[in-house]
Write a protein that holds these residues in place. Structure first.
Motif: not given
Ligand code: HEM
Ligand code: SF4
Ligand code: SF4
Lengths: 523, 202
Positions: A352-354, A451-458, A460-465
């Protein structure tokens, strides 16, 4: 925080962790069969269905033994298929026992998972009875021993007025009807297994049913080679008048016989029922009453209705509902958690980004507050490496990090980690962040590492900026008890980041908490 | 490379263990004894208890049901005795199956006995018989105007049932050589309405 382990679970986990380490060393985490016990069982059930259908073509109810003997004598079409059918059923039983043990050790037996546990015990029992009827089909010495033992148990029940065991007394030839009923059970039980499996995984989203291809074909290939290299031999035909001193038996499906035969039929049957009943009741013993982890909750004011959490929740516990009350400029829908399905894994907090969702004290906002406090600590060596990992790996990662001059920062599950935490650590001037997640197929919450892999590298929503320098961030998969593996991963990352420019510490550590929604940008 | 080879060897070793455990010798009947299996099913004999109705009872019956003598039926109990060399191995009472004991009776016993030559005696004897206090009652049809032939027909029916039922006393007394790990079967009906002994399929 995750619920503490019960002593039984801790004990089981200790044994499992040692085996995991060994198998990881030998096969790597991608092909560690112990991580894949449930999916290997599914793959082997597939093998059993295919080989079973083939064998069924040659089975004759009127002359069961002769038909199996003919098949066994045929090296091309029969023997190895029969061998593979047999060894796959043995391996499936082993896989199920490992899977059961693993779920127990990992504390995944209670709460919303109780349905999976109880249906799992049912699958286990079905598999067992299926093997039993399969060996009776052959109608060799082992077959009649199993049949008589089953009949002895059945005769203890007030169901049949005529003793079932008389079917094998030798008064007359065994009726074809008996072989029909037995074969029918052997064919129908796998249907029960299929329905049971559907129920078994009904509460998990995106159930992973098959192991990675390499591992799956490796296991099937090895069993096939074994079936070809060690052809099965036929035992003597079943006889009502001869009592063999010993029979060639499959111990996986008959290990209990030396015990049961010493007991009266009724006691043996009751003991078997009691064992499976106790297994099915495990969730009642392992559940946490006092310190039950709380279900996730949504702050509807912050929720932007982006549906990401519903996509990421591994247990399908979140649904979108129309926003209650005044909508104003906000999204039409908000997320709602069903507490009966939520296992409190915290993964939604990371999606969740917010930062509107998560179990109390573990939302993105709670994570930010905690990491800020961590970064303010005077003892923290700026410019060092931070290793982020889950509670399960705390021991291994603390020891390994200390030996590599890094510092360990625990989170519930790597999948619950909000990427803003990584961002803040980097912006605070640390040299890098190593996220040490469990191997993907061993995540206690199923999908955290994915999911953490997707958020860091791909993205995915709530991604690493994008502004976070990726060279300073690394995702590694480390077994939760593997100190040596953790040390190696940390040392490699420390060496790489050592070559980078000194990290620049920012004065103000604030992050955006936005998510893109159909209704616009929510803040 | 070394790790891979070890991994391969461990996998092969595990499969070998599975194969071994999949075809192990399981003790089935380790002793050198024999088994005497006593096993059959048969229809038990119907037994009746008859009595003469009092005048008052007789008057209460509907006209078409009136009989001086009424009989209540059940099935007989039997006693099973098995002796080896005159040593009693089993004594048991056997009744018909079902709640009212009106189904077939089943005998199913496995007796482990030392092997060798032996005198084997099996007796199956009816314990109950019909209770007819006064034989003249049977023929008494007083008042059964509409059913003149009924008693005769019932007697016929009784005879037929008796012929279908297991005889009132069955005995087998024989000398057999009990082979180690072999079964001697004592059964009923192989050769008519008597017990027989065999040690192989019919
Ligand atoms: C034929 C037997 C079985 C098969 C084929 C099987 C297979 C599976 C599969 C494929 C999953 C889903 C994995 C995932 O995507 O996360 C699963 C989950 C699970 N299994 Fe089994 N299983 C069997 C028996 C058992 C037994 C005997 C137990 C324990 C008594 C058990 C307990 C569980 C539990 C608790 C889960 C849910 C884990 C979670 O939600 O985190 N299973 N099983
Ligand atoms: S904590 Fe969140 S992700 Fe985990 S089960 Fe509950 S709702 Fe789903
Ligand atoms: S804003 Fe957060 S809580 Fe709302 S739907 Fe999106 S991820 Fe779920």
């Amino acid at each position: 925080m995750a619920a503490p382990q019960r002593s039984l679970e801790r004990f089981a986990w200790r044994g499992l962790a040692a085996a995991d380490r060994l198998f990881n060393r030998l096969y790597g985490w991608r092909s560690n069969p112990l991580y894949q016990s449930g999916t290997i069982a599914v793959a082997l059930l597939g093998v059993l269905i295919v080989t079973g259908l083939w064998l069924l073509l040659f089975y004759r109810l009127g002359t069961p033994y002769e038909s199996v003997a003919r098949l066994t004598a045929s090296p091309i079409t029969g023997n190895w298929v029969r061998g593979l059918h047999r060894y796959a059923s043995d391996a499936a039983l082993i896989a199920v026992v490992v899977h059961l043990f693993r779920m127990l050790a990992q504390g995944r037996s209670w709460g919303p998972r109780a349905l999976a546990w109880v249906t799992g015990v049912g699958l286990f029992a079905l598999l067992f009875v299926c093997g039993w009827t399969g060996y009776v089909m052959v109608w060799d010495e082992f077959g009649i021993v199993l049949a008589r033992e089953g009949a002895r148990m059945m005769d203890s029940l007030p169901i049949f007025s005529e003793p079932v065991v008389r079917a094998f007394s030798g008064e007359r030839p065994v009726a074809t009807a008996f072989f029909f009923v037995n074969m029918f059970a052997h064919v129908a039980l796998p249907l029960g297994l299929a329905v049971g499996l559907w129920l078994h995984v009904s509460r998990v989203s995106r159930a992973t049913l098959l192991p990675p291809r390499r591992l799956m074909w490796g296991v099937i290939g090895l069993l096939t080679v074994a079936a070809v290299a060690w052809p099965l031999r036929m035992g003597p035909e079943a006889s009502a008048f001869t009592l063999p001193e010993s029979v060639s038996a499959d111990m996986f499906y008959s290990f209990w016989m030396p015990f049961s035969r010493r007991l009266p039929g009724g006691v043996a049957f009751a003991s078997a029922v009691a064992i499976f009943a106790i297994l099915a009741l495990v969730p009642a013993f392992t559940r946490r009453i006092a310190n039950r982890p709380v279900a996730s909750k949504v702050d509807e004011d912050l929720c932007g209705g982006c549906v990401q959490c519903t996509l990421d929740c591994p247990y399908g516990a979140i649904q979108m509902i129309p926003r209650p009350g005044e909508r104003g400029s906000k999204s039409a829908e908000v997320a709602r958690v069903n507490p009966a399905l939520c296992v409190s894994c915290g993964i939604c907090a990371g999606s969740c980004a917010p930062m509107a969702i998560g179990p109390a004290g573990r939302t993105g906002r709670d994570q930010l507050a905690r990491v800020k406090e961590f970064l303010r600590s005077p003892e923290l060596h700026r410019g060092g490496v931070v290793v982020v990992g889950c509670d399960r790996s705390a021991l291994a990662l603390t020891v390994a990090a200390a030996s590599e001059d890094a510092v360990f920062y625990p989170v519930d599950c790597a999948g619950s980690l909000h990427t803003s935490v990584i961002e803040l650590i980097v912006r605070a001037g640390m040299r890098g962040v190593l996220v040490a997640a469990c191997p993907p197929r061993d995540c206690w919450n199923r999908e955290g590492p994915k999911w953490v892999n997707e958020r860091i590298y791909n993205d995915r929503e709530a991604e690493l900026q994008a502004r976070v320098e990726r060279r300073r961030v690394r995702l590694a998969h480390v077994d939760s008890r593997d100190i040596a593996g953790a040390r190696k991963a940390i040392a490699a990352f420390a060496a790489e980041t050592a070559a980078l420019d000194a990290a620049r510490a920012e004065e103000s550590l604030e992050v955006d908490a936005t998510c893109v929604t159909a209704a616009g940008v929510a803040e | 490379m070394i790790r891979r080879s070890i991994g391969f060897l461990v996998a092969v070793g595990t499969v070998a263990l599975v194969l071994g455990a999949s075809q192990m010798r399981l003790p089935a009947f380790p002793s050198a004894d024999s088994i005497v299996r006593v096993s059959w099913s048969a229809r038990p004999e119907r037994v009746e208890t008859c009595r003469r109705l009092t005048d008052e009872e007789y008057a209460q019956r509907p006209a078409h049901m009136r009989r001086r003598v009424e009989c209540e039926g059940t099935t007989a109990r039997y006693e099973l005795r098995v002796l080896r060399d005159s040593v009693l191995l089993v004594v048991d009472t056997v009744r018909g199956g079902g709640l009212r004991h009106d189904r077939e009776l089943y005998v199913s016993r496995e007796l482990t006995v030392p092997s060798g030559p032996a005198r084997l005696q099996v007796r199956f004897v009816r314990l109950d018989s019909s209770q007819v206090a006064d034989e003249s009652l049977r023929a008494d049809t007083t008042g059964a105007d509409a059913w003149q032939n009924r008693a005769a027909r019932e007697d016929e029916e009784r005879e037929r049932r008796r012929a279908e039922a297991i005889p009132a006393a069955l005995v087998v007394d024989t000398t057999v050589t009990l082979q180690p790990r072999r079964v001697v079967l004592v059964t009923y009906g192989d050769a008519g309405r008597q017990l027989s002994v065999r040690s192989g399929p019919q």
